[in-house]
Every structure is written in structure tokens, then in C-alpha cells.
Write an enzyme that holds these catalytic residues in place. Sequence first.
Site: not given
Ligand code: AMP
Length: 334
Positions: A111, A194, A197
Site C-alpha cells: 500500500k 488479488k 476494491k
Molecule cells: P477489506 O476489504 O480489505 O477490508 O477486506 C475485508 C475482508 O475481505 C478480509 O477478510 C479480506 O481478507 C477479505 N478479502 C478482500 N479481498 C479478498 C480477495 N480478493 N479474496 C479473498 N478475500 C478477500
Amino acid sequence: MSRIFSGIQPTGDLQLGNYLGALKNWVMLQHDHDCIYCVVDLHAITMWQDPKLLAPNTREVTAGLIASGLDPDKNIIFNQSQVPQHAELAWIFNCVSRLGWLNRMTQFKDKAGKDRENASVGLYAYPNLMASDILLYKANGVPVGEDQKQHLELSRDIAQKFNNDYGVDFFPLPEPLILGEATRVMSLRDGTKKMSKSDPSEASRINMTDGPDSIAKKIRKAKTDPEDLPGDPKDLAGRPEAANLIGIYAALSDQSLADVCTQFDGAQFSAFKVDLTELAVSVLGPIGKEMARMMRDPVYLDGVLSTGSERARAIAVPILGDVYDIVGLLQSQS
Ligand code: AMP
Ligand code: TRP
């Protein structure tokens, strides 16, 4: 597993990786566990967020949790900034955690990018706040996607060092729960990246609010390779795009990779994509509609977060009080 905690940032549209890596598992866990699910707005601002969008994004993620199937009466659903004890415990953890530990965090490196000197201190200390989120409730199970594994290990290190430094057996060591067949959903444009968002390419991800046309278009355009689908998951090695699409299919349909490979053995991607689209629309369609409906009722969503925050504080306040006692901070007796 006595208590489950997990968090998600209100930083933009929820995408399929959030659903398969996190939300779907949270929904499943609510039946047999005490669960606390947090919209982590203090984590979000470790990267600048438009103040006009932070509250609506917090409501939208909350709507996403409920629309995915989380019951706000059964589970505690709240946003982090309404429970100030998260930030207070994080300060104590800033004094327990080590620079050397944070320097190893790959998410910070990703990041912060090349201009590390210009990253916020908050982005660097992010994993300490995450440890605080979990340990403030003495949670021992943390359902997350694969990308959060390193942060969970750091949370365990912090819990253990706190216990050692103060000669107590106070914090449990939280366990990561990385569940399902799609623990790391990859970009539809590049099977080695990955799904996120924050990817500038809309075509790289399926959003939970995407309608059928948009889902169909993104899947149709998803990168593949020239071979047909294999009958054995072992043959997915070295085929990241194929592995990703089959993993998504398996997770969305609650099947194993092996079952999906057997079903589509020798199929062409074009045919597989038609089925995948139908499946994705059938799962995400109703969730997206329900999110849109709830977004028209911000009073309801704010009520869920306010009640959830109150319930969260009732657990957090006494635990933080014990931490202050353990550390030896003088508190007025009232
Ligand atoms: P975040 O959007 O970064 O707050 O992520 C929230 C949750 O979604 C966390 O448990 C992440 O590990 C999961 N997550 C986000 N992106 C992915 C992805 N591409 N594959 C699997 N899990 C994800
Ligand atoms: N860092 C997590 C992510 O970006 C979000 C998060 C914050 C979290 N606090 C947490 C996840 C506590 C689990 C437990 O995905």
C-alpha cells in the site's frame, strides 16, 4: 471457539473477494458462535478518504453484511469509531509491538508503494489497531481471506508479548479462520493479482451491487488461457486464471474444486463462463437488490450500528479496564 471477531473497511464497493473470502463465512459462523463484526472506519482513514463518502460507505458495507445474511440482532454489528476503546487499546499495543515486526508486513509495503517516507504513520501501525480490534473482545476466532494471515500472526505475537511482559495469562491467541474454496479471489484481468476494491480497473472485479448485465460482461471478458478446463484440480497448477474462475465457481456453489473440475472436465471456457455467470447472478443478484433497498433507509442502518456499538462497548469497557490495571495506569475509582 468461544468468540468470533472480524472487520471490513468501508473504502468503496464490496467485491466478490470480500463476499467469498469473508462475508459468506461470517454468515455461516453466526449459527454456532458469538460473533462481532466491525466496519473498520479507523482503518479506512489510514489512506485518505473523502469525508463526504465515509459515512455513506460505512452504511453501504453495513447493508452488505445484512443483505449477505447476517442477523443484526444475533450478531453485534457496529462501526469501529463508535467504540473509542479500540483506539485506546491500540495505543497500548503500539508500545508492545516492535518496529521489526511491522517492517515485515507485506500489506504495508504494497500500500505504501515506492514512496514509503510519505505513507501515514497510521498505515504503518495498522496491524496494531487490528490486534486491538480482536483482543479488545478476547476473540479467539477470526474469519478472514488469505491476505490477512500475516496480520493475524502479528496479533498473536502482540497477545503473547503482552502476556509475557506483564506476567499474565490475559489475552487468548487468536486463530485465523481461512475457510472455503476461494480464500484469495484474483483479479479477472490478471490471475496473479488479488481482486480488490481499490483496483482502478472496474473490469478486474465483480461488485456485490453489479446487475446481471455487468456481471455477464465482466465474466465474458475475464482473462483465460488457451486450454480447455481440466478434470483434475492438480492440473490447475500454473494456470492462475483457470484456477481463479473454477475456485469462484466452487465457492459460489458450495462445492469442492474437485467436484467442479469433474463437472466441467474438457469444457471450453466460453461454455463454462455461461454457467458461471448464471451462478454468480443467482447468488449476488438478490444481495445487491437488498443492499440497494436498505441504502434507502439510512435511519435503519444507523440504528443497527448504534445498537451494535452499545453492545460492543459493554464487552470492551471492562476488558480495557483490566488492561489498564495490568499495565499499572492510575485510574480514578468511581
Ligand atoms: P477489506 O476489504 O480489505 O477490508 O477486506 C475485508 C475482508 O475481505 C478480509 O477478510 C479480506 O481478507 C477479505 N478479502 C478482500 N479481498 C479478498 C480477495 N480478493 N479474496 C479473498 N478475500 C478477500
Ligand atoms: N485488515 C482487515 C482487511 O483489510 C480488516 C480488519 C481490521 C480486520 N480489523 C480486523 C479483520 C480485525 C479481522 C479482524 O481486510
